[in-house]
Design an enzyme around this catalytic site. Structure first.
Site, short mmCIF file in Angstrom:
data_model
loop_
_atom_site.label_atom_id
_atom_site.label_comp_id
_atom_site.label_asym_id
_atom_site.label_seq_id
_atom_site.Cartn_x
_atom_site.Cartn_y
_atom_site.Cartn_z
N HIS A 138 4.08 1.21 2.08
CA HIS A 138 5.20 0.50 1.45
C HIS A 138 5.83 1.35 0.34
O HIS A 138 7.05 1.37 0.18
CB HIS A 138 4.72 -0.83 0.85
CG HIS A 138 4.25 -1.82 1.88
ND1 HIS A 138 2.92 -2.13 2.03
CD2 HIS A 138 4.93 -2.56 2.79
CE1 HIS A 138 2.79 -3.03 2.99
NE2 HIS A 138 4.00 -3.30 3.48
N HIS A 158 0.85 -1.19 0.00
CA HIS A 158 0.00 0.00 0.00
C HIS A 158 0.89 1.24 0.00
O HIS A 158 2.12 1.14 -0.19
CB HIS A 158 -0.95 -0.01 1.21
CG HIS A 158 -0.27 -0.31 2.52
ND1 HIS A 158 0.68 0.53 3.08
CD2 HIS A 158 -0.39 -1.35 3.39
CE1 HIS A 158 1.10 0.04 4.22
NE2 HIS A 158 0.48 -1.11 4.42
N LEU A 212 -2.02 3.29 7.60
CA LEU A 212 -2.14 2.33 6.50
C LEU A 212 -1.69 0.95 6.96
O LEU A 212 -0.66 0.80 7.62
CB LEU A 212 -1.29 2.80 5.32
CG LEU A 212 -1.87 3.98 4.54
CD1 LEU A 212 -0.82 4.63 3.68
CD2 LEU A 212 -3.05 3.54 3.70
N SER A 213 -2.46 -0.04 6.61
CA SER A 213 -2.17 -1.42 6.98
C SER A 213 -2.71 -2.35 5.90
O SER A 213 -3.73 -2.05 5.27
CB SER A 213 -2.82 -1.76 8.33
OG SER A 213 -2.77 -3.15 8.58
#
Length: 342
Positions: A36, A33, A187-188
């Protein structure tokens, strides 16, 4: 350099042997995502090293087999994202490549007991042992100069820093602050499982952490019971909410200038973590060096960038020395010296 996809450890060894530079390593479990993307692009823009991204879903990090099976797998999209954001090579090993049967070179490690006996470690037995085992294995295969990690998993970051120190590995850890989505939630890879109503809950949770941070600047204290009560009023399932020292993960003390407010909640079947750093005052940064090395120039730039007070102790020293000479003060006379220093 031509983009390369590597799937076998033997291929990785051959590729690494033919390199003429150092490696930036970005380990991931895939389902990449924007967080990254930030890691990969930061590594790319930091130096002239070769960027290697690994994609490997580590089975040792999952207590539940169903959880492992349900983990999002988006390999084709991951490859596109990695290359488009600065990866030079992608390592996509199989489980048998990382953990060959009866291989005496595989070390199953234990995470630091002190660091893993708080927060997520209390509720996920063996999780950080699995993290340490796979990262140590990957580091031995890749042999990078730099390791890039996100700060969202703050406890994991501390544990891996400890691992590298204990194993005396000549690797620099570069950490990237938590990257957040448009609505403020971290974000995950697991966010894909959230429904609209569940996403609202995690947004409320993250907002409460930031509100607590704002209040802490004024009140210099945290009321955990009050925050928990507000979260429970929204029917949020709280796994933990702790106020700790950010480096030892022990209970925060009154004298700590910087501390950590960290929590984990469950939204449906999805478990999510978030944290904020709390500071009682702005940081103090001391810069020293030999004469003419640029201390004043650098310090002024940093103070301006971080909106900190600039204090030139060299100028203070010279001013006091000039005053003592001008007023003919004998520095051996202690009382007079103390008065002038005031």
């Amino acid at each position: 350099m031509k983009n390369v996809i590597i799937r076998k450890t033997e291929e990785l060894e051959n590729w690494r042997r033919n390199l003429r530079g150092e490696i930036n390593f970005i380990p991931t479990m895939g389902n990449l995502h924007d967080g990254h993307k930030k890691l990969i692009s930061t590594a790319k823009n930091s130096n002239f090293n070769i960027n290697l991204v690994s994609i490997f879903i580590n089975p040792l990090q999952f207590e539940n087999k169903d959880d492992l099976e349900d983990y999002p797998k988006t390999i084709d999209n991951d490859i596109k994202i990695a290359f488009s954001n600065g990866a030079d090579a992608i390592f996509i090993p199989s489980t048998i490549d990382i953990y060959p049967l009866n291989d005496k070179n595989i070390f199953y490690l234990k995470a630091s007991e002190e660091l893993s006996s708080a927060l997520c470690g209390l509720r996920r037995p063996g999780h950080f042992d699995g993290v340490c085992t796979v990262v140590y294995r990957l580091l031995n295969l890749v042999k990078p100069k730099n390791l890039y990690l996100g700060e969202k998993d703050w406890q994991q970051l501390l544990i891996l820093k400890n691992l590298i120190a204990v194993k005396k590995l000549n690797i620099d850890i570069k950490s990237i602050p938590t990257h957040r989505d448009f609505d403020g939630i971290p974000l995950s890879s697991r966010n894909i499982h959230l429904s609209k109503s569940e996403r609202k809950l995690i947004r409320f949770f993250s907002n409460e952490l930031f509100l607590a941070k704002k209040n802490f600047k004024i009140e210099k204290k945290i009321n955990l019971k009050k925050i928990i009560k507000k979260l429970q009023s929204k029917k949020i399932s709280i796994e933990y909410l702790e106020h700790l020292h950010p480096h030892t993960l022990q209970k925060a003390r009154l004298e700590d200038n910087i501390s950590l407010l960290a929590g984990a909640i469950r939204c449906g079947e999805t478990r999510l973590i978030d944290h904020v750093f709390l500071m009682k005052r702005r940081p103090i940064i001391a810069i020293d060096g030999p004469a003419g090395s640029g201390k004043s120039t650098v310090t002024k730039l940093i103070a301006k960038k971080l909106k900190l007070l600039y204090l030139d102790t060299g100028a203070m020293y010279r001013a006091l020395s000039w005053l003592m000479i001008k007023e003919n003060i004998d520095y051996k006379k202690e009382k007079k010296l103390q008065n002038i220093l005031k």
